[in-house]
Write an enzyme that holds these catalytic residues in place. Structure first.
Site, PDB file in Angstrom:
ATOM      1  N   ASP A 213      29.243  53.528  58.159  1.00  0.00           N
ATOM      2  CA  ASP A 213      29.039  53.259  57.108  1.00  0.00           C
ATOM      3  C   ASP A 213      29.763  51.251  57.821  1.00  0.00           C
ATOM      4  O   ASP A 213      29.856  50.277  56.500  1.00  0.00           O
ATOM      5  CB  ASP A 213      30.757  53.415  56.096  1.00  0.00           C
ATOM      6  CG  ASP A 213      29.805  53.655  54.405  1.00  0.00           C
ATOM      7  OD1 ASP A 213      28.870  53.824  54.484  1.00  0.00           O
ATOM      8  OD2 ASP A 213      30.934  53.410  53.616  1.00  0.00           O
ATOM      9  N   ASP A 577      37.862  64.071  47.945  1.00  0.00           N
ATOM     10  CA  ASP A 577      38.081  65.478  47.731  1.00  0.00           C
ATOM     11  C   ASP A 577      39.263  66.229  47.001  1.00  0.00           C
ATOM     12  O   ASP A 577      37.832  67.598  46.807  1.00  0.00           O
ATOM     13  CB  ASP A 577      39.052  65.056  49.129  1.00  0.00           C
ATOM     14  CG  ASP A 577      40.223  64.373  49.434  1.00  0.00           C
ATOM     15  OD1 ASP A 577      40.715  64.458  47.918  1.00  0.00           O
ATOM     16  OD2 ASP A 577      40.836  64.122  50.023  1.00  0.00           O
TER      17      ASP A 577
END
EC number: 2.4.1.-
Length: 886
Positions: A213, A577
């Site tokens: 990223d 998450d």
């Protein structure tokens, strides 16, 4: 993501009740599912102490499956189910009920006996006690029905692996995420990739996708080096059946039993691979100097262009982030990149070459094929919110759909690796089981860590959560998603309803608009729903597919779609998450928990106090963000199991407890200013209730330790670090959500940095490194207040101003102060730095502090007394208060 309270794990083996369950990689002894060989050889795993407390609950199902022999055409039963023996489970539930009754009686007694002389403090403490009781109940009820499920890997092999070396197992795409090669050392990431490539799963059925990223050429070139080294490492792992298959961890182990098929070659092969791995690490480290030198040379040759570009080895400009950032080539502003490092292998085994001068390792009887390996750096442009890790994984989801489109996905952080090569197969057991497999959205494995200090000072292992709470949730709708080491069903991530809520399998894509405007991606969705299909050979990277991949990685692709809301990983929250797992649960999916021996996956954890607190701050702040969002478990999700809803309420609302807990921890300041410690009268009765409630809690904990396989130290560390978190970071998390509710920015969450120790002597160097930060000071204040309170109480007792009854009450209050200091003890060691290597120094300092504060309190009281003076003569003597009786 971790929450307060207990934790749980599934896995292990049980020899009770005739089930003959196995530990992770072993087969069950009670036969198999449909189609399994009734005479299969059983390999029993080593029995762990916790296994004697578990009994099978599915013997009738297993017997029926063996009896039909697979003639009914259904898939086999691929895991065994166990519950806690009644000898532990019934007392556990009874103690929970008794403690609940005690809490209710305690609260009623408090309401009926208000303390008129201190109504303000009394009301705060009553509200706090009520909240403590509610939060405990929310945490406890989720653990009243713990369930263990153990995968049957032998039966999976019998059912899906073919005699010719091929396999009918479904495809699996593995996602690895990293950002910065400095804060997330590249050696960790490349070890993770090597362990994935070497996993015991059909080579042509799994692929690895690295998401960089940061768009760093360091990661790109590092992945090229890793692909080259994998050509040696992966066949070596297969030839000698080594574990673990991450070379850094493997070579760190001094010795382990040999399980391969060529013991005569092992020593020479081992020495050769060790040399090759050391050279591989040197090459990785050299990239930080080789790439700048290479770029400088190319820039000198293109000096007329007037830019300092970063160059690839083939002489082309790097399209990602440059070493010297420039427009369109810096973090947050660069083109998308996708590169297949290792092509998809053939579906037939390919044997290697015999030993030679160039390669002294004999691979002539070893399949040397490697799984597909892909590098991804998504496009980033100014003006777009890139949504951090969640955004990167959603890009991986789309790119992998266009290339391999495996029906199952497993994701890792860059610092985690495959510790048990059969872990992928274990997860597949739950996904393909005929009972709940089709309705299972994800299989969560526990987090385990290397290089944590032996005493686990800052509760990094968090065993109470992973080995008790998640085991309890396994008996409801399943464990929560904790961010890494999790296997997903691809169509579940796409927002598709589970089969029990979707009787018409043909209506999987109800609206193309929510997925974007890429037709090739949309057409891949119903194909991925066929879970037992193989990975087809990816299309050749021609101009058309390259354009589709570019479109899938584009910043603007998700505009006007449901990505980040009802499709993929959820956006705009620090704990993507937990909320992603919640989204799957509230739509009717369930999850499974899988614990194996050896551990399925392992990673690194912050052992520095400040870094650990920043990690907890991000988790707790994200939890409250979820509670105050449209994903609030209090209201959202009509398909959510009621007990699962309670568990999510606890996991998202727990930081609020710190508001009342902090009041209690700072309450001893009354010793200093008022000389009393009353928030309730009669005080002895109040203390008696507290002792009963606390004693019952510890009794429940001792039973939980037994069935969850914990140690007493695990339980103590959990309590200690919960108090540390409640004083240091949970109040900041509450402040964060208050600011956000008023439309303000909130608290900034710092990502946890990982460091590699350079030598054995520095293995725990971070543990003794003091990184001063504002979030340390609230806990320091709590320590100071309680030390001062104890010292002041000693001074008041010695001064003689208390009656015998007051001294008795004071002694009960002192127990509370000492208990607080014991709970915050790891924090005190942390701020001592290297002095904490000698813990006795801390106790000496505390005792000296008690003495100094007691003497200071005596002096202050004496000077304030109207009839007594305390003064020192030149000769060094002193006139003591007359109340001392000298």
């Amino acid at each position: 993501m971790a929450a307060n309270g207990g934790g749980g794990g599934a896995g292990g083996c049980s020899n009770g009740g005739g089930g003959g369950a196995v530990n992770g990689a072993a087969a069950n002894g009670g036969g198999g599912g449909g189609g399994g060989s009734k005479g299969a050889t059983t390999r029993r795993a080593k029995v762990s102490p916790m296994d004697r407390y578990w009994v099978p609950t599915d013997e009738k199902e297993m017997a029926a499956a063996v009896a039909d022999g697979g003639e009914d055409g259904r898939r086999p039963l691929l895991f065994r189910t166990f519950t806690v023996r009644g000898i532990l489970l019934h007392p556990y539930r009874l103690l929970t009920l008794v403690r609940l009754v005690a809490i209710v009686l305690f609260f009623i007694w408090r309401i009926r006996h208000p303390y008129a002389d201190g109504m303000f403090f009394w009301w705060i403490s009553v509200i706090g006690d009520f909240w403590f009781g509610v939060s405990w109940l929310l945490n406890q009820v989720a653990k009243l029905k713990p369930i263990r499920r153990v995968p049957d890997l032998n039966l999976l092999q019998q059912q899906f692996d073919l005699p010719d070396g091929n396999s009918n197992l479904p495809g699996l795409d593995v996602f690895i995420n990293t950002v910065d090669p400095i804060n997330e050392p590249m050696i960790y990431t490349m070890n993770a990739i090597l362990s994935i490539l070497a996993a015991d799963y059909p080579v042509d059925k799994h692929a690895c996708y690295l998401s960089d990223d940061g768009g760093s050429i360091i990661h790109y070139d590092g992945l090229l080096e890793t692909a080259k080294f994998a050509a040696l490492w992966v066949p070596f792992c297969r030839k000698h059946s080594i574990e673990p298959r991450a070379p850094e961890s493997y070579f760190a182990v001094k010795s382990r039993p040999y399980a391969g098929s060529a013991p005569e070659d092992f020593l020479s092969d081992h020495r050769y691979m060790r040399r090759e791995y050391d050279e591989f690490k040197v090459r990785l480290d050299a990239l930080f100097t080789v790439i700048p030198k290479r770029s400088d040379a190319y820039n000198q040759a293109h000096a007329e262009e007037g830019v300092k570009a970063t160059w690839m080895a083939d002489g082309t400009e790097w399209p990602g982030t440059w070493i010297d950032p420039s427009e369109n080539h810096k973090k947050g502003n660069h083109a998308g990149i996708v590169q297949v490092m290792l092509n998809h292998p053939s579906n037939q085994p390919q044997l290697g070459l015999p030993a030679s001068t160039d390669s002294p390792v004999d691979f002539s009887n070893v399949d040397v094929r490697l799984p597909m390996l892909v590098y991804i750096a998504r496009e980033k442009r100014p003006g777009y919110d890139h949504q951090k890790k969640a955004g990167a994984m959603n890009v991986q989801l789309r790119v992998s759909a266009l290339l391999t489109n495996a029906p199952f996905i497993i994701n890792f952080d860059g610092d985690h690796y495959v510790n048990n090569s059969k872990a992928f197969r274990a997860g597949i057991c739950f996904m393909l089981d005929r009972r709940e497999g089709d309705n299972t959205a994800f299989v969560q494995f526990p987090q385990r860590f290397d290089d944590v200090d032996p005493t686990d000072r800052y509760c990094n292992h968090n065993r109470v959560f992973f080995d008790a709470t998640l085991l309890g949730l396994n008996g409801i709708q399943g464990p929560s998603y904790v961010g890494t080491g999790c296997m997903f069903r691809r169509v579940a991530l796409y927002g598709v309803d589970p089969p029990r809520w979707r009787p018409d399998d043909g209506n999987i894509v109800d609206s193309s608009k929510k997925f974007g405007n890429l037709d090739s991606f949309i057409s891949s969705i119903p194909i991925a729903a066929n879970q037992e299909r193989s990975i087809i050979s990816p299309p050749a990277l021609e101009e058309s597919i390259l354009q589709e991949l570019s479109d899938a990685m584009a910043c603007a692709y998700e505009d006007g779609t449901d990505w980040g809301k009802d499709v993929g990983w959820v956006y705009n929250i620090a704990t993507e998450d937990v909320v992603t797992g919640f989204r799957l649960h509230r739509t009717g999916w369930r999850s499974m928990y899988c614990r194996m021996e050896p551990d399925a996956f392992r990673g690194t954890a912050p052992i520095n106090l400040t870094e650990r607190l920043y990690q907890i701050l991000r988790w707790s702040g994200g939890s409250l963000e979820m509670f105050f969002s449209h994903n609030c478990p209090l209201l959202a999700g009509r398909r959510l199991n009621f007990m699962q809803r309670i568990a999510y309420i606890n996991m998202t609302g727990y930081p609020v407890t710190s508001v009342f807990l902090l009041f209690y921890l700072l309450f001893p300041v009354i010793w200093i200013f008022r000389g009393i410690f009353y928030i309730q009268k009669p005080f002895p009765t109040y203390v008696l209730y507290l002792v009963i409630v606390i004693f019952m809690s510890e009794m429940i904990g001792m039973v939980e330790i037994k069935w969850a396989g914990l140690t007493l130290l695990d339980w103590i560390r959990n309590e200690q670090f919960y108090i540390i978190g409640a004083t240091a970071v949970y109040p900041l998390a509450v402040l964060h959500i208050v600011l956000k509710c008023f439309g303000l920015k909130g608290v900034s969450f710092k990502l946890t940095a990982k460091q590699v120790a350079s030598s054995t002597s520095e293995k725990f160097a971070e543990l003794y490194d003091v990184q001063w930060a504002p979030l340390l000071f609230p806990t320091i204040v709590v320590i100071a207040v309680n030390i001062c309170a104890i010292g002041a109480a000693i001074g008041k007792a010695l001064f003689g101003g208390w009656s015998l009854m007051q001294m008795g009450d004071a002694s009960l209050g002192l127990v509370f102060n000492v208990w607080i200091l014991l709970l915050i003890y790891p924090f005190a060691l942390g701020i001592m730095g290297r002095w904490s290597k000698r813990p006795y120094i801390l106790f000496v300092l505390i005792v000296i502090s008690f003495v100094i504060i007691a003497l200071a309190d005596i002096a202050i009281q004496a000077m304030r007394s109207g009839s007594v003076r305390l003064h020192f003569r030149r000769s060094g003597g002193a006139n003591f208060p007359t109340s001392w009786g000298f």
